[in-house]
Design an enzyme around this catalytic site. Structure first.
Site, PDB file in Angstrom:
ATOM      1  N   HIS A 137       0.889  -1.093   0.028  1.00  0.00           N
ATOM      2  CA  HIS A 137       0.018   0.060   0.025  1.00  0.00           C
ATOM      3  C   HIS A 137       0.889   1.069   0.010  1.00  0.00           C
ATOM      4  O   HIS A 137       1.969   1.293   0.813  1.00  0.00           O
ATOM      5  CB  HIS A 137      -0.863   0.115   1.302  1.00  0.00           C
ATOM      6  N   GLU A 183       0.723   4.141   1.224  1.00  0.00           N
ATOM      7  CA  GLU A 183       0.879   4.606   2.693  1.00  0.00           C
ATOM      8  C   GLU A 183       2.063   4.007   3.398  1.00  0.00           C
ATOM      9  O   GLU A 183       2.817   4.542   4.093  1.00  0.00           O
ATOM     10  CB  GLU A 183      -0.567   4.846   3.314  1.00  0.00           C
TER      11      GLU A 183
END
Ligand code: SF4
Length: 321
Positions: free
Chosen positions: A128, A130
């Site tokens: 991901h 992030e």
């Protein structure tokens, strides 16, 4: 067998303050500097939002080598690693950072504790953006765990100064379980004063917990890449209510609603209300005669725009909502 009769809307649902700000940064940059505005990664994980911004002149890229010299570049809401930030600066782009301030807060905490000699266990989903951005705040010393099994395998260099950080959009319950396993294995571990899971993720999950037992099916509006939207669908299913996630009303299937009178509807933090309205229309066409909202928290969080895009002389762009 009866069909759909009522739609019950989760509160809160849809856009959070970080998503609102990120989209506004791209829209204001387009209004101020004109197209093209380059955006590293999808500004937020929503197909409709990305397509709307593409139509206005945003160009989404993954590799900074695709951006021409002198261009204006926006970092997505998910944040970037130090390496990406340094490369963008070295290439001389004019940069606007749409990283959600709640993600930046995690980055700042990591940098501060690293200076004090801490190593980190990050709870999050591999790959991901992030997680890549947060792990990329340091050259080394952040270990990713995705589940309780990973906690048994992780090998920090020392255990005296160890801290936990989490992705902001996790399942609150899963993260608590993994954090408990970390605590059991490393009793001295330091945990964030306030958990890193953001208010929007928490509130949307709480709303689904309230909604789920009151309905026969839950529909989540969100894109497949949206972490927090996926968690909402999973949560409803765990609570025993069949649940589906759709990117748009066109993905709804009539057979899902057979024999299900009450339809619960929510939306991930990156999904605009216009898509919710379209889903409501489609479910009405299948027979729903009433729409009601659950009681829920009213969110008032708002984040300021970056310098250079706050000017009053920028004509207010037409905002996706
Ligand atoms: S979901 Fe949370 S962390 Fe992500 S943009 Fe929204 S407020 Fe920020």
């Amino acid at each position: 067998m009866g069909g759909v009769n009522q739609i019950v809307l989760a509160e809160p649902r849809g856009f959070c303050a970080g998503v609102d700000r990120a989209i506004e940064i791209v829209e204001r940059a387009l209004a101020k500097f004109g197209a093209p505005i380059y955006v590293r990664h999808e500004i937020v994980h929503n197909t409709y939002v990305v397509n709307e911004l593409k139509a206005k002149g945003a160009v989404f890229i993954e590799d900074l080598a695709e951006v021409p010299p002198g261009a204006t570049l926006v970092f997505s809401a998910h944040g970037v690693s130090k390496a990406v930030e340094a490369e963008a600066q070295a290439r001389g782009f004019s940069i606007f950072d749409a990283t959600c301030p709640l993600v930046t807060k995690v980055h700042v905490e990591v940098a501060k504790l690293a200076r004090e000699g801490y190593e980190f266990i990050m709870i999050g989903h591999k790959g991901h953006p992030e997680v890549e951005g947060t792990m990329g705040q340091l050259d080394h010393g952040i270990h990713l765990v995705e589940d309780v099994e990973d906690v048994a395998k992780v090998q920090p260099a020392q255990t005296e100064k160890l801290a936990v950080v989490t992705q902001t959009t996790l399942s609150v319950d899963d993260a608590a379980e993994i954090a408990a396993a970390v605590r059991t294995r490393f009793p001295k571990v330091r945990e964030p004063k306030q958990q890193d899971i953001c208010y929007a993720t928490q509130n949307r999950q709480d709303a689904v917990k309230l909604l789920s037992p009151q309905v026969d099916i839950v529909i989540v509006v969100g894109s497949p890449t949206s972490s927090n939207s996926n968690r909402l669908r999973e949560l409803a299913e765990r609570l025993g209510t069949p649940a589906h996630m759709v990117d748009s009303a066109a993905e709804l299937k009539a057979e899902w609603f057979e024999g299900r009178a009450r339809v619960g509807l929510t939306a991930g933090a990156s999904a605009p209300e216009v898509l919710v309205a379209e889903v409501i229309e489609r479910i009405r066409a299948l027979g729903a005669v009433s729409v009601r909202s659950m009681p829920g928290i009213e969110e008032k969080t708002k984040f300021p725009l970056p310098k250079g895009l706050r000017l009053d002389d920028i004509p207010p762009p037409q905002h996706i909502s």
